[in-house]
Design a protein around this motif. Structure first.
Motif, PDB file in Angstrom:
ATOM      1  N   UNK A 134      15.946   9.666   7.302  1.00  0.00           N
ATOM      2  CA  UNK A 134      16.043  11.093   6.916  1.00  0.00           C
ATOM      3  C   UNK A 134      15.123  11.488   5.762  1.00  0.00           C
ATOM      4  N   UNK A 135      14.259  10.594   5.290  1.00  0.00           N
ATOM      5  CA  UNK A 135      13.386  10.893   4.144  1.00  0.00           C
ATOM      6  C   UNK A 135      12.709  12.248   4.313  1.00  0.00           C
ATOM      7  N   UNK A 136      12.700  13.020   3.244  1.00  0.00           N
ATOM      8  CA  UNK A 136      12.158  14.384   3.324  1.00  0.00           C
ATOM      9  C   UNK A 136      10.874  14.561   2.527  1.00  0.00           C
ATOM     10  N   UNK A 137      10.823  14.022   1.311  1.00  0.00           N
ATOM     11  CA  UNK A 137       9.631  14.202   0.481  1.00  0.00           C
ATOM     12  C   UNK A 137       8.528  13.250   0.921  1.00  0.00           C
ATOM     13  N   UNK A 138       7.299  13.534   0.493  1.00  0.00           N
ATOM     14  CA  UNK A 138       6.157  12.710   0.876  1.00  0.00           C
ATOM     15  C   UNK A 138       6.317  11.270   0.395  1.00  0.00           C
ATOM     16  N   UNK A 139       6.752  11.106  -0.851  1.00  0.00           N
ATOM     17  CA  UNK A 139       6.903   9.756  -1.402  1.00  0.00           C
ATOM     18  C   UNK A 139       7.935   8.957  -0.621  1.00  0.00           C
ATOM     19  N   UNK A 140       9.071   9.588  -0.325  1.00  0.00           N
ATOM     20  CA  UNK A 140      10.130   8.900   0.415  1.00  0.00           C
ATOM     21  C   UNK A 140       9.671   8.535   1.817  1.00  0.00           C
ATOM     22  N   UNK A 141       8.888   9.394   2.442  1.00  0.00           N
ATOM     23  CA  UNK A 141       8.408   9.106   3.785  1.00  0.00           C
ATOM     24  C   UNK A 141       7.417   7.938   3.790  1.00  0.00           C
ATOM     25  N   UNK A 142       6.591   7.840   2.760  1.00  0.00           N
ATOM     26  CA  UNK A 142       5.691   6.687   2.651  1.00  0.00           C
ATOM     27  C   UNK A 142       6.503   5.401   2.490  1.00  0.00           C
ATOM     28  N   UNK A 143       7.493   5.418   1.606  1.00  0.00           N
ATOM     29  CA  UNK A 143       8.298   4.220   1.389  1.00  0.00           C
ATOM     30  C   UNK A 143       9.096   3.835   2.627  1.00  0.00           C
ATOM     31  N   UNK A 198       0.815  -1.218   0.000  1.00  0.00           N
ATOM     32  CA  UNK A 198       0.000   0.000   0.000  1.00  0.00           C
ATOM     33  C   UNK A 198       0.851   1.271   0.000  1.00  0.00           C
ATOM     34  N   UNK A 199       1.862   1.408   0.871  1.00  0.00           N
ATOM     35  CA  UNK A 199       2.693   2.615   0.838  1.00  0.00           C
ATOM     36  C   UNK A 199       3.397   2.826  -0.493  1.00  0.00           C
ATOM     37  N   UNK A 200       3.773   1.741  -1.167  1.00  0.00           N
ATOM     38  CA  UNK A 200       4.456   1.865  -2.456  1.00  0.00           C
ATOM     39  C   UNK A 200       3.525   2.444  -3.512  1.00  0.00           C
ATOM     40  N   UNK A 201       2.247   2.063  -3.469  1.00  0.00           N
ATOM     41  CA  UNK A 201       1.278   2.590  -4.430  1.00  0.00           C
ATOM     42  C   UNK A 201       1.047   4.081  -4.186  1.00  0.00           C
ATOM     43  N   UNK A 202       0.887   4.462  -2.922  1.00  0.00           N
ATOM     44  CA  UNK A 202       0.707   5.884  -2.602  1.00  0.00           C
ATOM     45  C   UNK A 202       1.943   6.669  -3.021  1.00  0.00           C
TER      46      UNK A 202
END
Length: 414
Positions: free
Chosen positions: A347-356, A181-185
């Motif tokens: 350290x993920x900063x963007x929304x996509x990186x934080x979901x992953x 699910x997080x990968x799809x988002x």
């Protein structure tokens, strides 16, 4: 491997074909040469070495088949991670890299709805037909090669049908749903466009009814922990996009619960089963047995008559499976991979990186309850390969990664 899941399921090759695809990817990487290893790869290779050594503890030759099968899945996971990690480093559009995993998610949705609409659907697959009688009659093998849309008790007069396809067990469906699910988002947040974006936007809400009706408490717990950490981190770092997407998913989930009484259904299922007592009995037995072989374990789960559960010791949770089958050092390496990757992705900063980046945490929460050895483990490693590259690109002052120049086979894998 990921995009034709319904085909592999209907043919009976979903499980046995998976390591074959892993072997093909490994050949491709060796021919190409100079494949970079992602964070945690060294620790996972140490885990694989310990697993191989633990084969010396197997009680009989018959256990060697299931031991080898699990080992091949462990190898396939790191192979997929290295392949995806390399591909992500060399492509600007990570939506393309995430595409196969998103197709895998869509297949889960389609097969999940098959379970809702045709709960008793089942069929003898072509691969099941050609297997020797001794193998097809083995319950472990039959579960993997027989196509069954749901998991339920055929002896019950009022069975609870829980979506399972393409997996043998509904717990694996719930586990994989929480992982993918997080990968799809993230793929949507990275800018997936065209028909692919439309399909994913439709698949996300449609995925919730079959996922919820698995009644997997571990799925709800792991997703809940992952989304909570995601929301807190997004709020602390002022990432409105990540926070809004997380709240949006919670809102859709809340709407679904208005039509599906999840709490009532879970309470009903627990009231008619001894799953909690059975699991506790198995866990306590693992702790007792592991004192006899703490370094190498026993190679594989063992069936005994000293527990209330109708399952071997060393099942009902990957933590207990690794501890019992391969020993304490192997368990440290197994958990260590999740910790290292999670730390590197923090350290993920963007929304996509934080979901992953919450996927390793979701996997950690699932370890005591679910078996993370089959396709769900590969899915975690897949996400990790993309997440590590995306987080690396986001580091302040870090120049974009240069495309590595393919080296001849003699260069080997570094």
């Amino acid at each position: 491997m990921f995009g034709l899941v319904p085909v592999w399921w209907l043919s009976g090759l979903f499980y046995f074909g998976w390591p074959v695809f892993g072997a093909l990817l490994l050949i491709v990487m060796f021919v190409r040469g100079r494949i970079p290893l992602p964070a945690g790869a060294g620790l996972w290779l140490a885990f694989l070495a310990l697993v191989v050594v633990s084969a010396t503890q197997l009680a009989d030759v018959g256990a060697l088949l299931t031991f080898t099968f699990r080992l091949l899945f462990y190898v396939t996971a790191i192979v997929v991670c290295c392949y995806v990690y390399t591909m992500a480093r060399e492509r600007d559009a990570l939506t393309v890299v995430l595409g196969p995993l998103c197709a895998f998610f869509v297949a889960l949705v389609l097969l999940g709805w098959l379970g809702l609409l045709m709960p008793r659907f089942g069929m003898v697959t072509p691969f099941e037909l050609v297997l020797p009688g001794g193998l097809s009659g083995n319950p472990f093998i039959r579960d993997m090669v027989h196509a069954q849309a749901t998991e339920y008790s055929a002896r019950s007069t009022n069975p609870i049908f829980r979506p399972a396809a393409p997996f043998a067990y509904t717990n694996t469906f719930g586990s994989t749903f929480a992982i993918t699910l997080p990968a799809v988002v993230a793929c949507l947040l990275l800018g997936a466009r065209g028909p692919a974006r439309t399909v994913l936007l439709v698949a996300l809400p449609l995925s919730l009814p079959p996922a919820f009706l698995t009644l997997n408490r571990g799925m709800f717990l792991s997703l809940g922990v992952g989304l909570t950490v995601l929301g807190l981190r997004a709020a602390a770092r002022g990432n409105v996009k990540a926070l809004a997407s997380m709240l949006g998913m919670l809102a859709v989930g809340g709407l679904v619960t208005l039509f599906i009484p999840i709490g009532e259904l879970i309470e009903r299922r627990v009231s008619v089963s001894d799953t909690n007592t059975d699991r506790l009995s198995l866990y306590l037995e693992v702790l007792r047995w592991v004192q006899r072989s703490p370094l190498l374990g026993f190679g594989a789960p063992v069936q005994v008559d000293t527990v209330t559960a109708d399952a071997p010791i060393g099942t009902q949770g990957q933590l207990w499976a690794v501890l019992f089958s391969h020993g304490i050092p192997a368990l440290v390496c197994f958990i260590g991979w999740f910790v290292i990757v999670g730390f590197r992705c923090w350290p993920a900063r963007t929304a996509a990186a934080q979901w992953l980046s919450v996927v390793p945490l979701i996997g950690l929460v699932q370890l005591p309850f679910y078996g993370l050895v089959n396709q769900n483990l590969t899915a975690i490693f897949y996400v990790a390969g993309v997440a590590l590259v995306l987080v690396d690109r986001e580091r302040p002052g870090r120049p974009p990664s240069q495309r590595p120049v393919p080296q001849p086979l003699a260069g080997a894998v570094r």
